[in-house]
Design an enzyme around this catalytic site. Structure first.
Site, PDB file in Angstrom:
ATOM      1  N   ASP A  12     -16.363  99.970 -78.146  1.00  0.00           N
ATOM      2  CA  ASP A  12     -16.336 101.209 -77.387  1.00  0.00           C
ATOM      3  C   ASP A  12     -16.582 102.348 -78.379  1.00  0.00           C
ATOM      4  OD1 ASP A  12     -13.945 101.553 -78.746  1.00  0.00           O
ATOM      5  OD2 ASP A  12     -12.711 101.727 -76.947  1.00  0.00           O
ATOM      6  N   CYS A  69     -12.507  97.766 -80.549  1.00  0.00           N
ATOM      7  CA  CYS A  69     -12.098  98.996 -79.879  1.00  0.00           C
ATOM      8  C   CYS A  69     -10.981  99.589 -80.722  1.00  0.00           C
ATOM      9  CB  CYS A  69     -11.685  98.745 -78.420  1.00  0.00           C
ATOM     10  SG  CYS A  69     -10.157  97.816 -78.160  1.00  0.00           S
ATOM     11  N   THR A  71      -7.625  99.389 -80.692  1.00  0.00           N
ATOM     12  CA  THR A  71      -6.628  98.405 -81.117  1.00  0.00           C
ATOM     13  C   THR A  71      -7.183  96.994 -81.163  1.00  0.00           C
ATOM     14  OG1 THR A  71      -5.861  97.954 -78.874  1.00  0.00           O
ATOM     15  CG2 THR A  71      -4.749  99.739 -80.090  1.00  0.00           C
ATOM     16  N   HIS A 102      -8.090  76.219 -85.028  1.00  0.00           N
ATOM     17  CA  HIS A 102      -7.185  75.585 -84.069  1.00  0.00           C
ATOM     18  C   HIS A 102      -7.511  75.874 -82.611  1.00  0.00           C
ATOM     19  CE1 HIS A 102      -3.654  74.897 -87.098  1.00  0.00           C
ATOM     20  NE2 HIS A 102      -4.818  74.422 -87.535  1.00  0.00           N
ATOM     21  N   HIS A 137      -6.113  69.591 -81.822  1.00  0.00           N
ATOM     22  CA  HIS A 137      -6.464  70.927 -81.346  1.00  0.00           C
ATOM     23  C   HIS A 137      -7.477  70.860 -80.209  1.00  0.00           C
ATOM     24  CE1 HIS A 137      -4.177  72.293 -84.725  1.00  0.00           C
ATOM     25  NE2 HIS A 137      -4.992  71.653 -85.571  1.00  0.00           N
TER      26      HIS A 137
END
Length: 149
Positions: A12, A69, A71, A102, A137
């Protein structure tokens, strides 16, 4: 058909400069960057950018995706709404390695207001250089995929 060296890249408005640094960094390593992020600082909507990059990965047009973005959280949530996407937000290199090793993550999310450029590039390298370990996994990743259906 998946292009084995193409990476979808988007952000963004909050992460334009870091996205450009990531693009230059991975292009220097031989990756083809499909940058679909905004070019100007006007406010944009991270869900649109996360979903657009995720669609490129889910369709096979790109092998992997990196989204950014403020965060890293919101754009990651949007990317994960696209079927077939396993995107994790990382602020450290250990997590970036582990989401590939994983969780067979095919997308990485980074918060431009959380980590600086140097650490962000290290996170990208850790993500790109890790491989899926399979084994136990794989069973768990299959369980995640089953949740989409």
């Amino acid at each position: 058909m998946t292009s084995s060296n193409r990476i979808a890249l988007s952000s963004d408005h909050a992460a334009i400069e870091l996205r450009k640094a990531v693009a230059a960094h991975i292009e220097a390593q031989g990756w083809e960057v499909v940058d679909i992020g905004p070019q100007t600082p006007e406010s944009t909507h991270y869900p649109e950018h996360g979903a657009a990059a995720a669609r490129l990965v889910a369709s096979g047009e790109c092998l992997l995706g990196i989204v950014l973005c403020g965060t890293g959280q919101g754009i990651m949530m949007a990317a994960n709404k696209v079927k077939g996407i396993r995107c994790g937000v990382c602020a450290d290199t250990f997590s970036a390695r582990m989401i590939r090793a994983h969780n067979d993550a095919n997308m990485l999310s980074i918060g431009a207001r959380v980590v600086g450029e140097g650490l962000a590039l290290d996170i990208v390298d850790a993500f790109l250089n890790a491989g899926f370990e399979g084994g136990r996994h794989a069973t768990r990743v299959d369980m995640i995929k089953a949740l989409e259906d």
